[in-house]
Scaffold this motif. Structure first.
Motif, PDB file in Angstrom:
ATOM      1  N   ILE A 254       0.837  -1.205   0.000  1.00 39.34           N
ATOM      2  CA  ILE A 254       0.000   0.000   0.000  1.00 39.34           C
ATOM      3  C   ILE A 254       0.869   1.251   0.000  1.00 39.34           C
ATOM      4  CG2 ILE A 254      -1.690   1.300   1.347  1.00 39.34           C
ATOM      5  CD1 ILE A 254      -2.782  -1.390   2.341  1.00 39.34           C
ATOM      6  N   GLU A 255       1.961   1.187   0.817  1.00 35.66           N
ATOM      7  CA  GLU A 255       2.871   2.329   0.871  1.00 35.66           C
ATOM      8  C   GLU A 255       3.546   2.561  -0.473  1.00 35.66           C
ATOM      9  OE1 GLU A 255       6.764   3.830   3.445  1.00 35.66           O
ATOM     10  OE2 GLU A 255       5.787   1.912   3.873  1.00 35.66           O
ATOM     11  N   MET A 256       3.992   1.459  -1.114  1.00 35.97           N
ATOM     12  CA  MET A 256       4.630   1.577  -2.425  1.00 35.97           C
ATOM     13  C   MET A 256       3.652   2.095  -3.471  1.00 35.97           C
ATOM     14  SD  MET A 256       7.793   0.813  -2.136  1.00 35.97           S
ATOM     15  CE  MET A 256       8.236   0.581  -3.849  1.00 35.97           C
ATOM     16  N   GLN A 257       2.394   1.640  -3.377  1.00 35.01           N
ATOM     17  CA  GLN A 257       1.385   2.126  -4.306  1.00 35.01           C
ATOM     18  C   GLN A 257       1.178   3.624  -4.129  1.00 35.01           C
ATOM     19  OE1 GLN A 257      -0.011   0.211  -6.621  1.00 35.01           O
ATOM     20  NE2 GLN A 257      -1.181   1.904  -7.489  1.00 35.01           N
ATOM     21  N   SER A 258       1.186   4.037  -2.848  1.00 31.09           N
ATOM     22  CA  SER A 258       1.034   5.471  -2.587  1.00 31.09           C
ATOM     23  C   SER A 258       2.220   6.257  -3.130  1.00 31.09           C
ATOM     24  CB  SER A 258       0.888   5.690  -1.080  1.00 31.09           C
ATOM     25  OG  SER A 258       0.813   7.071  -0.797  1.00 31.09           O
ATOM     26  N   LEU A 259       3.443   5.681  -2.910  1.00 32.51           N
ATOM     27  CA  LEU A 259       4.630   6.344  -3.432  1.00 32.51           C
ATOM     28  C   LEU A 259       4.643   6.376  -4.961  1.00 32.51           C
ATOM     29  CD1 LEU A 259       7.333   4.879  -1.018  1.00 32.51           C
ATOM     30  CD2 LEU A 259       6.381   7.197  -1.007  1.00 32.51           C
ATOM     31  N   TYR A 260       4.162   5.280  -5.562  1.00 39.07           N
ATOM     32  CA  TYR A 260       4.115   5.216  -7.023  1.00 39.07           C
ATOM     33  C   TYR A 260       3.141   6.258  -7.576  1.00 39.07           C
ATOM     34  CZ  TYR A 260       3.240   3.381 -11.708  1.00 39.07           C
ATOM     35  OH  TYR A 260       3.097   3.243 -13.067  1.00 39.07           O
ATOM     36  N   THR A 261       2.010   6.368  -6.919  1.00 39.38           N
ATOM     37  CA  THR A 261       1.025   7.374  -7.360  1.00 39.38           C
ATOM     38  C   THR A 261       1.603   8.777  -7.222  1.00 39.38           C
ATOM     39  OG1 THR A 261      -0.755   5.914  -6.659  1.00 39.38           O
ATOM     40  CG2 THR A 261      -1.313   8.224  -7.006  1.00 39.38           C
ATOM     41  N   ASP A 262       2.279   8.978  -6.083  1.00 42.74           N
ATOM     42  CA  ASP A 262       2.889  10.278  -5.867  1.00 42.74           C
ATOM     43  C   ASP A 262       3.971  10.564  -6.907  1.00 42.74           C
ATOM     44  OD1 ASP A 262       3.261  12.662  -4.101  1.00 42.74           O
ATOM     45  OD2 ASP A 262       5.268  11.773  -3.900  1.00 42.74           O
ATOM     46  N   ALA A 263       4.750   9.512  -7.266  1.00 43.80           N
ATOM     47  CA  ALA A 263       5.793   9.677  -8.276  1.00 43.80           C
ATOM     48  C   ALA A 263       5.195   9.992  -9.635  1.00 43.80           C
ATOM     49  CB  ALA A 263       6.644   8.418  -8.351  1.00 43.80           C
ATOM     50  N   GLN A 264       4.064   9.362  -9.957  1.00 44.72           N
ATOM     51  CA  GLN A 264       3.402   9.648 -11.230  1.00 44.72           C
ATOM     52  C   GLN A 264       2.963  11.112 -11.284  1.00 44.72           C
ATOM     53  OE1 GLN A 264       0.343   6.575 -11.321  1.00 44.72           O
ATOM     54  NE2 GLN A 264       1.415   5.557 -13.007  1.00 44.72           N
ATOM     55  N   LEU A 265       2.408  11.564 -10.152  1.00 42.72           N
ATOM     56  CA  LEU A 265       1.985  12.969 -10.121  1.00 42.72           C
ATOM     57  C   LEU A 265       3.181  13.899 -10.298  1.00 42.72           C
ATOM     58  CD1 LEU A 265      -0.636  12.837  -7.218  1.00 42.72           C
ATOM     59  CD2 LEU A 265      -1.088  13.080  -9.662  1.00 42.72           C
ATOM     60  N   ARG A 266       4.301  13.545  -9.593  1.00 42.49           N
ATOM     61  CA  ARG A 266       5.495  14.383  -9.733  1.00 42.49           C
ATOM     62  C   ARG A 266       6.045  14.338 -11.161  1.00 42.49           C
ATOM     63  NH1 ARG A 266       7.966  16.120  -5.098  1.00 42.49           N
ATOM     64  NH2 ARG A 266       7.039  15.407  -3.129  1.00 42.49           N
ATOM     65  N   ALA A 267       5.964  13.141 -11.794  1.00 41.26           N
ATOM     66  CA  ALA A 267       6.461  13.024 -13.173  1.00 41.26           C
ATOM     67  C   ALA A 267       5.636  13.886 -14.118  1.00 41.26           C
ATOM     68  CB  ALA A 267       6.430  11.565 -13.609  1.00 41.26           C
ATOM     69  N   LEU A 268       4.310  13.853 -13.904  1.00 42.57           N
ATOM     70  CA  LEU A 268       3.444  14.686 -14.753  1.00 42.57           C
ATOM     71  C   LEU A 268       3.748  16.164 -14.540  1.00 42.57           C
ATOM     72  CD1 LEU A 268       0.059  12.771 -14.382  1.00 42.57           C
ATOM     73  CD2 LEU A 268       1.557  12.825 -16.378  1.00 42.57           C
ATOM     74  N   GLN A 269       4.007  16.502 -13.259  1.00 43.25           N
ATOM     75  CA  GLN A 269       4.303  17.909 -12.985  1.00 43.25           C
ATOM     76  C   GLN A 269       5.661  18.325 -13.565  1.00 43.25           C
ATOM     77  OE1 GLN A 269       4.038  18.158  -8.762  1.00 43.25           O
ATOM     78  NE2 GLN A 269       1.788  18.094  -8.718  1.00 43.25           N
ATOM     79  N   ASN A 270       6.608  17.365 -13.514  1.00 45.70           N
ATOM     80  CA  ASN A 270       7.955  17.688 -13.973  1.00 45.70           C
ATOM     81  C   ASN A 270       8.104  17.639 -15.492  1.00 45.70           C
ATOM     82  OD1 ASN A 270       8.876  18.069 -11.391  1.00 45.70           O
ATOM     83  ND2 ASN A 270       9.492  15.919 -11.136  1.00 45.70           N
ATOM     84  N   GLN A 271       7.056  17.175 -16.198  1.00 47.30           N
ATOM     85  CA  GLN A 271       7.144  17.188 -17.668  1.00 47.30           C
ATOM     86  C   GLN A 271       7.237  18.613 -18.221  1.00 47.30           C
ATOM     87  OE1 GLN A 271       3.850  15.005 -19.236  1.00 47.30           O
ATOM     88  NE2 GLN A 271       4.810  12.991 -18.803  1.00 47.30           N
ATOM     89  N   ILE A 272       6.784  19.551 -17.447  1.00 54.07           N
ATOM     90  CA  ILE A 272       6.850  20.953 -17.892  1.00 54.07           C
ATOM     91  C   ILE A 272       8.292  21.411 -17.980  1.00 54.07           C
ATOM     92  CG2 ILE A 272       6.179  23.317 -17.298  1.00 54.07           C
ATOM     93  CD1 ILE A 272       3.802  22.148 -15.811  1.00 54.07           C
ATOM     94  N   ASN A 273       9.145  20.981 -16.996  1.00 55.70           N
ATOM     95  CA  ASN A 273      10.545  21.415 -16.974  1.00 55.70           C
ATOM     96  C   ASN A 273      11.345  20.922 -18.172  1.00 55.70           C
ATOM     97  OD1 ASN A 273      10.073  22.778 -14.595  1.00 55.70           O
ATOM     98  ND2 ASN A 273      10.556  20.970 -13.332  1.00 55.70           N
ATOM     99  N   PRO A 274      11.275  19.596 -18.585  1.00 56.19           N
ATOM    100  CA  PRO A 274      12.023  19.162 -19.776  1.00 56.19           C
ATOM    101  C   PRO A 274      11.603  19.915 -21.033  1.00 56.19           C
ATOM    102  CG  PRO A 274      11.376  17.273 -18.488  1.00 56.19           C
ATOM    103  CD  PRO A 274      10.689  18.443 -17.883  1.00 56.19           C
ATOM    104  N   HIS A 275      10.281  20.104 -21.219  1.00 56.52           N
ATOM    105  CA  HIS A 275       9.828  20.855 -22.403  1.00 56.52           C
ATOM    106  C   HIS A 275      10.358  22.286 -22.399  1.00 56.52           C
ATOM    107  CE1 HIS A 275       7.285  17.776 -24.116  1.00 56.52           C
ATOM    108  NE2 HIS A 275       6.729  17.571 -22.913  1.00 56.52           N
TER     109      HIS A 275
END
Length: 501
Positions: free
Chosen positions: A279-300
């Motif tokens: 459950i903790e890993m799932q939460s971390l994975y979800t959080d990482a996905q959100l951070r990845a989506l947010q960080n897509q702005i920086n590479p572009h």
């Protein structure tokens, strides 16, 4: 002593103990019967002795009468049968008379017995002389002795009668004493019987208790176990009989059940922990996905900025600057686009070209990069960013010299495509090499702290990550190796990729 006997009996089987108890009970009953019979015989003997004297005296009187009759028959008829009968009766009478009292006494009965003894002697004397005179045909002498023998006989019979009455009176007087003795004897018989019965009861009680008590405990424990109550004390029975064997088997069963329950609880606890971690890993994975989506702005934004810089350099006729910025943009674009994906060996080689160009711009003539690659296509899929960390590692260690020489070589060897990356640095120690392979084997992505160079940011993460991703993709740990460079200096990294992937 009693403790040793208990221990001895404890080690015997139940059948032996039961038969032993029955044998002891039979011995007790037999002893009780024998003692009762002996006491009864004593009572009968005491009763018979009370009237034995009267019986003996009657027998004495009978022999006296027989002697007197034989004497009369011989005196009157002088036959051979009468003389023979006389002497036989006389001898028996003489023997019986020897058992009577020979001396006077103040006791009335004993004194009367003494008188009977003396009169019997007189009768035997006179009757013997009368018979002898008759045999000699001396009638006058015969009449004298015959007359005195009859007088002695009559008086003797009266004395015998009186003695018999005295003894009857004495026995009657002793009747109460004899009756008391008989009663006491019977009481002792009953007492002995009761004692032996009590001993038999005690023996059987302890024997049955020693058998049934452990069975009762086993029954109670089995009842608790049936109710799923396994927190029961162990028997710890050290006896070697059937009950001991059952107790030992029951103890082993209880211990096995407890161990099994502990295993189940441990497994459940582990599964619960794993579930929590999942459950903790799932939460971390979800959080990482959100951070990845947010960080897509920086590479572009970075790519747009680099492209703008390249266009400005082109407008200012700075071709080298424009090409450098384009190589940097391609390098970062490859890193971002290939995350969590595989790439062909050719795509990885293209990335190496970009990376080496950037490094040469940075270090100039200090970096000499050599490629030995056949003119063929290598489409085999490998984890992305596999070769770049190896080249980077060689450049870092090679730059410790005045000139860094890095060689990238690819060749085919049987069923494998072999890729080697070597440098001219100081080389990797055996201790560090062993630590790298141990980290890959255990899934750890960092070297031990004592092997990390604190003067640089190098901690072995990139190198270990390359080998670990190769192991995970191909499910083999024999596709990579670390040796010395061909010139016996520096380090060579070897990767073997199966051709059919």
């Amino acid at each position: 002593m009693i403790k040793k006997i208990k221990q001895y009996l404890k080690n015997k089987s139940l059948r032996w103990r039961i038969l032993f108890s029955i044998a002891i009970a039979i011995i007790f009953l037999t002893s009780s019967l024998i003692i009762t019979m002996l006491l009864d015989n004593y009572s009968m003997k005491t009763l018979s002795e009370s009237y034995q004297s009267n019986s003996e005296l009657t027998y004495f009187s009978q022999k006296l009468s027989a002697t007197e009759r034989a004497m009369e028959d011989y005196v009157n008829y002088r036959t051979f049968e009468s003389i023979d009968s006389y002497y036989n009766s006389k001898n028996k009478l003489d023997i019986l008379n020897h058992d009577t009292q020979e001396f006077p006494s103040r006791n009335e009965i004993i004194q009367k017995e003494y008188i009977v003894h003396q009169l019997t002697e007189s009768f035997i004397y006179y009757s013997g002389n009368a018979v002898a005179a008759r045999r000699a045909n001396n009638l006058e002498e015969m009449d004298f002795f015959y007359k005195h023998s009859l007088d002695s006989y009559n008086y003797l019979q009266s004395q015998i009668l009186e003695l018999n009455n005295l003894r009857l009176n004495q026995n009657a007087a002793n009747y109460e004493e004899n009756h008391r003795k008989i009663t006491m004897t019977r009481t002792l018989s009953i007492l002995f019987f009761v004692i032996f019965v009590f001993l038999i009861f005690i023996l059987l009680y302890f024997t049955i208790t020693s058998i049934t008590a452990p069975l009762f405990e086993i029954s109670e424990v089995a009842h608790k176990v049936a109710k799923r109550d396994f927190d029961v004390p162990l028997f710890n029975n050290n006896s070697n009989d059937e009950i001991g064997n059952i107790c030992k088997a029951f103890d082993r069963m209880i211990i096995s059940i407890r161990e099994y329950i502990d295993t189940i609880w441990e497994k459940a606890r582990t599964e619960a922990e794993l579930k929590e971690k999942e459950i903790e890993m799932q939460s971390l994975y979800t959080d990482a996905q959100l951070r990845a989506l947010q960080n897509q702005i920086n590479p572009h934004f970075l790519f747009n900025t680099l492209n703008t810089g390249a266009q400005l350099a082109m407008m200012e006729n700075a071709d080298k600057t424009c090409y450098f910025i384009e190589q940097i943009a391609d390098f970062f674009r490859y890193n971002i686009q290939q995350q969590k994906k595989t790439a062909s060996i050719d795509e990885e080689l293209g990335l190496i070209d970009n990376f080496v160009y950037i490094m040469k711009v940075r270090f100039g003539n200090r970096l000499i990069f050599t490629k030995d690659i056949p003119k063929t296509r290598f489409t085999q899929q490998i984890p992305s960013m596999t070769l770049q960390p190896l080249v980077e590692n060689c450049i870092k260690h090679g730059l410790k010299n005045m000139t860094c020489k890095v060689t990238l070589k690819i060749y085919e060897e049987g069923r494998y495509v072999v890729i080697t990356v070597s440098d001219n640095g100081e080389g990797m120690s055996e201790k560090t090499k062993k630590a790298v392979f141990q980290a890959v084997s255990s899934g750890i992505t960092r070297l031990p702290s004592e092997l990390i160079d604190n003067r640089s940011s190098h901690n072995g993460t990139g190198l270990i990550s390359v080998f670990l991703r190769l192991k995970l993709q191909f499910r083999r740990d024999d596709l990579f190796d670390i040796t010395k460079s061909d010139n016996s200096e520096g380090t060579k990294f070897i990767i073997r990729i199966p051709k059919n992937v």
